[in-house]
Design a protein around this motif. Structure first.
Motif, mmCIF file in Angstrom:
data_model
loop_
_atom_site.group_PDB
_atom_site.id
_atom_site.type_symbol
_atom_site.label_atom_id
_atom_site.label_comp_id
_atom_site.label_asym_id
_atom_site.label_seq_id
_atom_site.Cartn_x
_atom_site.Cartn_y
_atom_site.Cartn_z
ATOM 1 N N GLY A 139 0.806 -1.214 0.000
ATOM 2 C CA GLY A 139 0.000 0.000 0.000
ATOM 3 C C GLY A 139 0.835 1.257 0.000
ATOM 4 N N GLU A 161 -5.520 0.344 -12.897
ATOM 5 C CA GLU A 161 -5.752 -0.497 -11.720
ATOM 6 C C GLU A 161 -4.899 -0.079 -10.514
ATOM 7 O OE1 GLU A 161 -6.149 -4.685 -12.269
ATOM 8 O OE2 GLU A 161 -6.557 -4.486 -14.413
ATOM 9 N N LEU A 163 -5.708 0.066 -7.562
ATOM 10 C CA LEU A 163 -6.060 -0.716 -6.371
ATOM 11 C C LEU A 163 -5.515 -2.135 -6.433
ATOM 12 C CD1 LEU A 163 -9.796 0.357 -5.866
ATOM 13 C CD2 LEU A 163 -7.692 1.538 -5.200
ATOM 14 N N ASN A 164 -4.764 -2.433 -7.484
ATOM 15 C CA ASN A 164 -4.236 -3.785 -7.650
ATOM 16 C C ASN A 164 -3.391 -4.188 -6.442
ATOM 17 O OD1 ASN A 164 -3.854 -6.174 -9.077
ATOM 18 N ND2 ASN A 164 -1.946 -5.451 -9.995
ATOM 19 N N LEU A 166 -4.108 -4.241 -3.362
ATOM 20 C CA LEU A 166 -4.382 -3.531 -2.114
ATOM 21 C C LEU A 166 -5.550 -4.195 -1.388
ATOM 22 C CD1 LEU A 166 -4.118 0.254 -3.075
ATOM 23 C CD2 LEU A 166 -2.320 -1.303 -2.310
ATOM 24 N N HIS A 170 -6.676 -0.242 2.434
ATOM 25 C CA HIS A 170 -5.810 0.594 1.605
ATOM 26 C C HIS A 170 -6.495 1.004 0.298
ATOM 27 C CE1 HIS A 170 -2.663 -1.104 4.306
ATOM 28 N NE2 HIS A 170 -2.190 0.126 4.180
ATOM 29 N N SER A 171 -7.407 0.183 -0.187
ATOM 30 C CA SER A 171 -8.171 0.565 -1.373
ATOM 31 C C SER A 171 -9.049 1.773 -1.084
ATOM 32 C CB SER A 171 -9.039 -0.612 -1.835
ATOM 33 O OG SER A 171 -8.244 -1.674 -2.304
ATOM 34 N N VAL A 193 -10.871 0.397 -12.590
ATOM 35 C CA VAL A 193 -11.178 -0.213 -11.300
ATOM 36 C C VAL A 193 -12.097 -1.410 -11.544
ATOM 37 C CG1 VAL A 193 -13.083 1.399 -10.910
ATOM 38 C CG2 VAL A 193 -12.082 0.197 -8.975
ATOM 39 N N PHE A 198 -16.709 0.556 -5.762
ATOM 40 C CA PHE A 198 -15.715 1.605 -5.569
ATOM 41 C C PHE A 198 -15.917 2.697 -6.615
ATOM 42 C CE2 PHE A 198 -12.864 -1.253 -3.040
ATOM 43 C CZ PHE A 198 -12.687 -0.383 -1.969
#
Length: 252
Positions: A139, A161, A163-164, A166, A170-171, A193, A198
């Motif tokens: 993160g 991406e 958020l990959n 995470l 943390h996302s 995403v 989200f």
């Protein structure tokens, strides 16, 4: 404004994207969603000049992305790829400083140093700036890469991406920081995403791709509908609404 016209990408006889045309208005957060293999990364990297289209044209505020000089494009838009690997052992601050290269060509000015400091503060990395990347959690590293594109100080920020890898906590933090970048720094954030919820929570607009085509696009309210998402993801979807917020629930 980002405009793409008749964009197509083919590998031999296989067309993986397009032809597609559309616009992404300046300002706010736009999320690209869709199943795996829908063409999201291909479209994003074509817009960001990381991939050459087979045909078609992309302009950002009138600038022809694939014909303009590289330095001019790098001052207009910044791109964070899905996979980022540094073989050199660099600190967080050194990584963020790479974002200033289009402006400094390797010689940091006082203005560059100020932008680096602002990016570190914005992503809450001040206490970590002298650590090496291999000393950070996943993160923390992801925040450092986002700080690098923030330091580049472009109007348009493209993220593949972010958020990959995470976790949920943390996302949420990452999406909140990207939302702040749009609201407080005036950036136009375009990201891929996978989690539609989200996208619905933090975006202004959603563009959905399916099988290399744009299946639907519009505001969050227009997109967060069962019939739209069922068509995009080819699986039954129900929408639950609580206090005006819509959440998608998938069923087999």
């Amino acid at each position: 404004m980002i405009e793409f016209t008749d964009i197509r990408k083919s590998y031999g006889q296989d067309t993986v994207l397009g032809p597609v045309s559309g616009q992404i208005p300046a300002g706010g957060v736009t999320s690209l969603v869709g199943p795996n293999g829908a063409g999201k990364s291909t479209l994003l990297t074509i817009i960001g000049r990381l991939t050459e289209p087979t045909s078609g044209r992309v302009t950002v505020d009138g600038l022809d992305v694939h014909r303009a000089k590289s330095q001019e494009v790098a001052r207009t838009l910044s791109v964070l790829r899905q996979e980022n690997h540094f073989t050199a052992r660099v600190t967080v601050r050194e990584l963020v400083a790479f974002g200033r290269f289009p402006h400094s060509r390797g010689r940091l000015t006082p203005a560059c140093v100020a932008k680096i400091d602002e990016a570190l503060e914005f992503l809450h990395l001040g206490d970590l700036q002298h650590r090496h990347l291999d000393q950070l959690s996943g993160g923390q590293r992801q925040r450092a890469y986002v700080a690098m594109v923030v330091a580049q100080d472009t109007q348009y920020v493209l993220l593949d991406e972010p958020l990959n890898n995470l976790d949920m906590k943390h996302s949420v933090r990452m999406m909140g920081q990207l939302r702040r970048a749009a609201d407080e720094l005036g950036k136009t954030v375009v990201l891929i995403v996978h989690d539609i919820n989200f996208a619905a929570t933090y975006s202004d607009r959603i563009v959905a791709l399916r099988e290399g085509q744009i299946a639907a696009s519009g505001t969050v309210d227009a997109m967060m509908r069962a019939e739209v998402l069922t068509e995009v993801f080819d699986t039954p979807v129900q929408i639950h609404e609580v206090d005006g917020n819509r959440t998608a629930v998938y069923f087999r």
